[in-house]
Design an enzyme around this catalytic site. Structure first.
Site, PDB file in Angstrom:
ATOM      1  N   ASP A  41       0.609  10.553   7.146  1.00 64.07           N
ATOM      2  CA  ASP A  41       1.811   9.725   7.052  1.00 64.07           C
ATOM      3  C   ASP A  41       2.183   9.336   5.630  1.00 64.07           C
ATOM      4  O   ASP A  41       2.997   8.435   5.438  1.00 64.07           O
ATOM      5  CB  ASP A  41       1.630   8.452   7.882  1.00 64.07           C
ATOM      6  CG  ASP A  41       0.496   7.580   7.367  1.00 64.07           C
ATOM      7  OD1 ASP A  41      -0.396   8.104   6.691  1.00 64.07           O
ATOM      8  OD2 ASP A  41       0.508   6.365   7.639  1.00 64.07           O
ATOM      9  N   GLU A  42       1.626  10.013   4.637  1.00 70.29           N
ATOM     10  CA  GLU A  42       1.840   9.574   3.262  1.00 70.29           C
ATOM     11  C   GLU A  42       1.846  10.780   2.331  1.00 70.29           C
ATOM     12  O   GLU A  42       1.037  11.692   2.482  1.00 70.29           O
ATOM     13  CB  GLU A  42       0.722   8.608   2.869  1.00 70.29           C
ATOM     14  CG  GLU A  42       0.875   7.968   1.517  1.00 70.29           C
ATOM     15  CD  GLU A  42      -0.266   7.013   1.214  1.00 70.29           C
ATOM     16  OE1 GLU A  42      -0.222   6.369   0.155  1.00 70.29           O
ATOM     17  OE2 GLU A  42      -1.222   6.917   2.028  1.00 70.29           O
TER      18      GLU A  42
ATOM     19  N   ASP B 156       5.680   6.503   2.586  1.00 71.07           N
ATOM     20  CA  ASP B 156       4.631   5.971   3.463  1.00 71.07           C
ATOM     21  C   ASP B 156       5.297   5.571   4.773  1.00 71.07           C
ATOM     22  O   ASP B 156       6.147   4.679   4.801  1.00 71.07           O
ATOM     23  CB  ASP B 156       3.945   4.769   2.811  1.00 71.07           C
ATOM     24  CG  ASP B 156       2.619   4.431   3.483  1.00 71.07           C
ATOM     25  OD1 ASP B 156       2.298   5.061   4.505  1.00 71.07           O
ATOM     26  OD2 ASP B 156       1.919   3.541   2.978  1.00 71.07           O
TER      27      ASP B 156
END
Length: 519
Positions: free
Chosen positions: A105-106, A11
């Site tokens: 983003d993860e 993350d």
């Protein structure tokens, strides 16, 4: 459940805000808030400096401004975020072929499938290498969680924030989960959490102690059984490399409620065009057209029409959305509109390209005979859910907002657009003042690359600096219509990258496949 912590969850830390700070040296170490800047805008991401004031994601922007009046408020630049995300995902694919992105983003990674880890020691080593590679390639930081299941790996990455790594050994899950809030478990939102609280269950240990039968009685069979397993630390969900989107949709929130029925229809047609562009960009087609309307009193209605087969024809989607709008009462005003397509497929049914013309002809014939043309009506429905792995939804950016009014103040603009036109998605009328959004990339013929710090009253203020500048750049103010000032593409966040997005630096890619190279 695995016997080794070979599932990794990454993350990125305050991703949008961190990317803005990396791109703008003058904002490093200062509170930065990214989101829609209009009266009805919401916070997309807040930097850790802004979070100290109580600002957080999904908060109304007006509330954020009251909490942190001196923060820098910027519109999102999704072209930059997508480029950086591509770099990060490429690093993950070097670790394993099984990478499951959850958002820009993860992502989850199955280290065992890629041969990058076989036990706790090698998993930790792979995680630390990944963090170093991300910093070298993007200049940003990410937090890593390692565990024997996806659920625990995600919890580990949350505990690792910011810029850390936490490894949870298999077999210790129940001890870890026991004292934590029930909200930490997947599928437990505010409503379910409140329902459980009223039943006397506030911690994960309470759920495990209640037993499966009690949870099934409270929540139903599927949810109750799943929650009981997770409360006991069991999660056997695999890392899935391909996650098919269930729908494609776009929506706009308006700064001022729309009352003119013609204007509402024009906005619906514009949204339908944008939706089809995204649909075609993904190489998909869809069978069901969905219209979403949020009225002045926050009540939300959805209407849907299922076609004879999948299509990516903008005329078909636009006219279906217009028919759906006829079934909605917009008296009192509309604050949000959305158009989506579900029932996705990888092909189109050719006769649908003639469907729009046929339906128009039928409607005209019905009108000529005095009959009332029929339209597809859907029942009132709940809002379309925005799960990260499900619907592909364009973040809502208020349309029709005014010009930006300085760092930390301004109107919302289109996230990727250059100059912001008076109405989102349409060209700027001839003779109208050019509008610039706070945070937007620009280039001046004399001063070079910079970004808009604010604008208004016919002026635009620009700070000229680059991501690799040693010190904050100088500020200059120009006329908003200065011919030497032009919109620009984002610069790479790390100096020396010849391509954008750039691949892994040569020093880190010499050993090729498998895991990422050691620094």
């Amino acid at each position: 459940m695995r016997s080794a912590p070979t599932i990794l969850h990454l993350d990125m830390d305050a991703f949008f805000a961190a990317a803005e700070q990396a791109a703008k040296p003058s904002l490093r170490g200062k509170p930065v808030v990214v989101g829609g800047l209009g009266p009805r805008g919401v916070v997309a991401t807040a930097s850790y400096e802004a979070r100290r004031f109580g600002v957080h994601s999904a908060m109304p922007m007006a509330q954020a401004r009251r909490l942190a009046p001196n923060a820098a408020y910027l519109v999102p630049r999704f072209s930059l975020y997508r480029a950086v995300s591509e770099q990060v995902m490429e690093l993950l694919r070097r670790l394993s072929p099984l990478v499951e992105p959850l958002s820009l983003d993860e992502a989850f990674v199955d280290l065992e499938a890629g041969g990058s880890a076989r036990d706790a020691a090698t998993a930790r080593e792979a995680g630390e290498r990944l963090r170093a590679d991300i910093r070298a390639v993007t200049g940003l930081t990410g937090s890593v969680g390692l565990a024997g299941s996806k659920m625990i790996a995600k919890i580990a990455s949350e505990e690792a924030k910011p810029d850390g790594l936490v490894l949870i050994e298999p077999g210790t899950e129940r001890e870890l989960l026991g004292p934590k809030s029930v909200r930490i478990l997947p599928g437990v939102g505010p409503a379910t959490g409140e329902h459980l609280r009223r039943a006397g269950m506030t911690t994960v240990a309470d759920l495990a102690g209640a037993g499966e039968d009690e949870l099934v009685r409270l929540l139903g069979k599927a949810h109750g059984e799943s929650l009981y397993r997770m409360a006991r630390g069991y999660d056997d969900r695999p890392v899935v490399a391909e996650r098919d989107a269930k729908s494609v949709s776009v929506e706009d929130t308006f700064d001022v409620d729309l009352h003119d029925r013609l204007r509402v229809r024009i906005e619906v047609e514009r949204l339908a065009e944008r939706c089809v562009q995204r649909l075609r960009g993904a190489g998909r087609s869809g069978r069901t057209v969905v219209l979403k309307v949020r009225r002045y009193d926050f009540s939300t209605l959805t209407r849907s029409e299922t076609l004879r087969g999948p299509t990516d024809d903008p005329v078909v989607v636009r006219e279906a959305a217009a028919r759906l709008l006829e079934a909605v009462d917009t008296t009192g005003g509309v604050r949000l509109l959305g158009v989506g397509v579900t029932g996705l497929a990888d092909y189109t049914q050719e006769d649908l390209f003639a469907q729009a013309a046929a339906e128009r002809a039928a409607a005209e014939a019905a009108e000529a005979s005095g009959a009332e043309p029929g339209g597809a009506h859907g029942g009132d429905g709940a809002e379309v859910e925005r799960s990260r792995g499900g619907a592909a939804v364009v973040p809502a950016v208020p349309a029709g907002a005014g010009a930006a009014g300085g760092t930390g103040a301004g109107g919302a603009g289109a996230p990727d657009g250059p100059a912001v036109a008076a109405a989102a998605g349409r060209g700027e009328p001839e003779g109208e003042e050019r509008r610039w959004a706070a945070g937007q990339d620009v280039r001046h013929a004399e001063y070079g690359a910079g970004w808009v710090q604010g604008s208004g009253l016919g002026r635009v203020t620009v700070r000229f600096e680059e991501p690799w500048s040693a010190a904050p750049g100088r500020v200059r103010t120009f006329r908003a219509d200065d011919p030497e000032l032009e919109p620009s593409d984002p610069l790479p966040l790390v100096a020396g990258q010849s391509s954008w997005p750039a691949s892994l630096p040569k020093s880190r890619s010499e050993d090729g496949g498998g895991g990422s190279a050691r620094p």
